[in-house]
Design a protein around this motif. Sequence first.
Motif, short mmCIF file in Angstrom:
data_model
loop_
_atom_site.label_atom_id
_atom_site.label_comp_id
_atom_site.label_asym_id
_atom_site.label_seq_id
_atom_site.Cartn_x
_atom_site.Cartn_y
_atom_site.Cartn_z
N LEU A 1 -23.49 -9.75 -87.12
CA LEU A 1 -22.42 -10.67 -87.52
C LEU A 1 -21.39 -9.87 -88.30
O LEU A 1 -21.72 -9.20 -89.29
CB LEU A 1 -22.99 -11.80 -88.37
N VAL A 2 -20.15 -9.92 -87.84
CA VAL A 2 -19.08 -9.09 -88.41
C VAL A 2 -18.17 -9.95 -89.29
O VAL A 2 -17.64 -10.97 -88.85
CB VAL A 2 -18.26 -8.42 -87.29
N GLY A 3 -18.01 -9.53 -90.52
CA GLY A 3 -17.19 -10.27 -91.47
C GLY A 3 -15.72 -9.90 -91.37
O GLY A 3 -15.28 -9.20 -90.46
N ALA A 4 -14.94 -10.40 -92.34
CA ALA A 4 -13.50 -10.12 -92.40
C ALA A 4 -13.29 -8.74 -93.02
O ALA A 4 -13.02 -8.60 -94.22
CB ALA A 4 -12.79 -11.20 -93.21
N LEU A 5 -13.44 -7.72 -92.19
CA LEU A 5 -13.46 -6.35 -92.66
C LEU A 5 -12.07 -5.81 -92.95
O LEU A 5 -11.10 -6.12 -92.25
CB LEU A 5 -14.12 -5.44 -91.60
N SER A 6 -11.98 -4.96 -93.96
CA SER A 6 -10.76 -4.20 -94.21
C SER A 6 -10.63 -3.12 -93.13
O SER A 6 -11.59 -2.83 -92.40
CB SER A 6 -10.82 -3.55 -95.59
N GLU A 7 -9.46 -2.51 -93.06
CA GLU A 7 -9.26 -1.42 -92.09
C GLU A 7 -10.26 -0.29 -92.33
O GLU A 7 -10.84 0.26 -91.38
CB GLU A 7 -7.84 -0.87 -92.19
N SER A 8 -10.49 0.05 -93.60
CA SER A 8 -11.40 1.16 -93.91
C SER A 8 -12.83 0.80 -93.53
O SER A 8 -13.60 1.65 -93.07
CB SER A 8 -11.31 1.54 -95.39
N LYS A 9 -13.21 -0.47 -93.68
CA LYS A 9 -14.57 -0.88 -93.30
C LYS A 9 -14.72 -0.91 -91.78
O LYS A 9 -15.80 -0.57 -91.26
CB LYS A 9 -14.89 -2.25 -93.90
N GLU A 10 -13.68 -1.32 -91.06
CA GLU A 10 -13.74 -1.25 -89.60
C GLU A 10 -13.98 0.19 -89.15
O GLU A 10 -14.77 0.45 -88.24
CB GLU A 10 -12.46 -1.80 -88.97
#
Length: 274
Positions: free
Chosen positions: A134-143
């Motif tokens: 399950l993928v959350g609302a990731l920041s660019e760096s977390k993506e």
Amino acid sequence: MSNRVVCREASHAGSWYSASGAQLNAQLESWLSQAQSSIKPARAIIAPRRVFILGPSHHVPLSRCALSSADVYRTPLYDLRIDQKVYTDLWKTGLFERMSMQTDEDEHSIEMHLPYTAKAMESHKDEFSIVPVLVGALSESKEQEYGKLLSKYLADPTNLFIISSDFCHWGQRFRYTYYDESQGEIYRSIEHLDKMGMGIIEQLDPMSFTNYLKKYHNTICGRHPIGVLLNAVAELRKSGIDMNFSFLNYAQSSECRNWQDSSVSYAAGALIVH
């Protein structure tokens, strides 16, 4: 220590799709028989041993990615086993949360791909496992971080990745009514917007996709799982692995012509490794 197998029920069966195994099997056979094969050999044609399914979180705020608490995901066709070895390896990175069973069963983004997965893999049903994320609302760096982590699994030809996403959710009920009048009817504007994003995804450039989302705010629910995939591909391309992505189909739930209308767009594509 308990050896009890923890099962996630097929919580959307009977509402979002048939709870009858026989009826669901017949429907899937009919739909899949109408699908045109890809001209080029896609990774999906190799019978995978492991199927990663990345889906967006619709109901709970999540800034990271989460793993299931279950051992098995139930479907009306047959049960799908979670790969606990991969789960253990992912958990050890410290980058993942555990979703509660309530969160898991409330969420539809992963479940909606399970009947297709079960049907496509039925001749190998005792030989493969799934890895739901399950993928959350990731920041660019977390993506980038999750893309780099998952790239080694994407490089393995015994793995298949499924990315769950709709495209534009248009209408006042979605609080999104972008309209480019130069495209004609509203539904044409939606299609133009979606296909602009699809073209950027086909370029496999995560930064261009991020910039597209920042500019147009298109309501692509799986934008973060897509971002993770694009970053995984970017990581592999650094080492010379050649990939390309092609969209195969596009549709809208209805043709919006006025401000009272609403629609959801759908697109399907395949990542091909050369």
